[in-house]
Scaffold this active site. Structure first.
Site, short mmCIF file in Angstrom:
data_model
loop_
_atom_site.label_atom_id
_atom_site.label_comp_id
_atom_site.label_asym_id
_atom_site.label_seq_id
_atom_site.Cartn_x
_atom_site.Cartn_y
_atom_site.Cartn_z
CG ASN A 143 64.04 44.50 73.88
OD1 ASN A 143 63.69 44.67 72.54
ND2 ASN A 143 63.40 44.49 74.60
CE LYS B 240 64.26 47.74 76.06
NZ LYS B 240 64.29 48.63 76.98
CG HIS C 202 59.73 44.54 77.02
ND1 HIS C 202 59.68 45.75 77.56
CD2 HIS C 202 61.05 44.13 77.24
CE1 HIS C 202 60.94 46.23 77.99
NE2 HIS C 202 61.53 45.33 77.69
CD GLU D 192 60.78 49.33 77.31
OE1 GLU D 192 60.73 48.73 75.96
OE2 GLU D 192 61.91 49.49 77.89
N GLY E 68 66.70 50.11 81.51
CA GLY E 68 67.20 51.54 81.32
C GLY E 68 67.44 52.64 82.25
CB SER F 69 70.56 48.55 84.35
OG SER F 69 69.73 49.40 83.91
#
Ligand code: PGA
Length: 248
Positions: free
Chosen positions: A10, A12, A93, A95, A169, A208
């Protein structure tokens, strides 16, 4: 029988044309490890070129609108991302749930739109740190899954990604036992929601994941692959994750 591993990058909001060479290199690594399914979801601006560069490789999107067309400024329909060259899309997602306030019912509608367009979907679920600390992680994740679960779900096009928000992240990864507990709970919920086909629906872990921890995470029962952000941006970092999946 174990499901084929599925490793998805991904990107992003990362990647300009000069990063396309990394997708070519990643596709080559994927080809050498063909027992694993691999995909990259770059920003929409790169989908057409990436798909043109690596015809046999899966390029995906990171979102789509639930409507087929209409007055939705700045949005893209499933048919549009398909025409650009996407074979699947990440949906819901965390986010987007946070920044764009996406809710379960909308994610369900998006998944149904994606399926109607003949594409695959990865629906993301995951708890915040507060929810985990309050002992609510399993309830929150199973609730998200139930609320965003599309009609006509089938393993041929639907994948679930469990991504604890606090692990995205941050370099923090849950204990293998916590991943195992959550993936078992998701599997149980899938059985409830789809019945017989539930075992074939792949459940990815995300948050992560990197070359150093992939082998351990991918060996956890019911972990059928990974959804990888930061460590998917270069072939150098993503390659070891694909190889770890291939070695299991
Ligand atoms: P990360 O992101 O690998 O950078 O933690 C994962 C994701 O958000 O899909």
């Amino acid at each position: 029988m174990a499901n084929r591993k599925y490793i998805v990058g991904n990107w992003k909001m990362n990647g300009l044309r000069e990063q396309l060479s990394d997708i070519v290199e990643i596709a080559a690594i994927a080809e050498q490890n063909s027992q694993v399914d691999v995909a990259i979801c770059p920003p929409v601006t790169l989908i057409a070129q990436a798909a043109g560069n690596v015809p046999g490789f899966t390029i995906g999107a990171q979102d789509c609108h639930f409507a087929a067309k209409g007055a939705h400024t700045g949005c893209l329909s499933a048919a549009m991302i398909r025409e650009a060259g996407a074979k699947m899309s990440i949906l819901g997602h965390s986010e987007r749930r946070a920044d764009q306030h996406e809710v379960d019912s909308e994610i369900k509608a998006k998944a149904e739109a994606i399926h109607t367009a003949g594409l695959g979907a990865i629906i993301c679920v995951g708890e915040t740190e507060e929810e985990r600390d309050a002992g609510k992680a399993v309830d929150v994740v199973c609730g998200q899954l139930e609320g965003s679960f599309p009609d006509n779900a089938a393993a041929t096009w639907l994948t679930i990604a469990y991504e604890p928000v606090w692990a995205i992240g941050t370099g923090r990864v849950p204990e293998a036992s916590d991943v195992e507990e959550m993936h078992a709970a998701i599997r149980g919920k899938l059985v409830e929601l789809t019945g017989e086909g539930a075992d074939a629906v792949r459940i990815l872990y995300g948050g992560s994941m990197n070359g150093g921890n992939a082998a351990e995470l991918l060996s956890v029962p019911n972990v059928d692959g990974g959804l990888v952000g930061g460590a998917s941006l270069t072939a150098e970092k993503f390659g070891p994750i694909i190889k770890a999946a291939a070695a299991i």
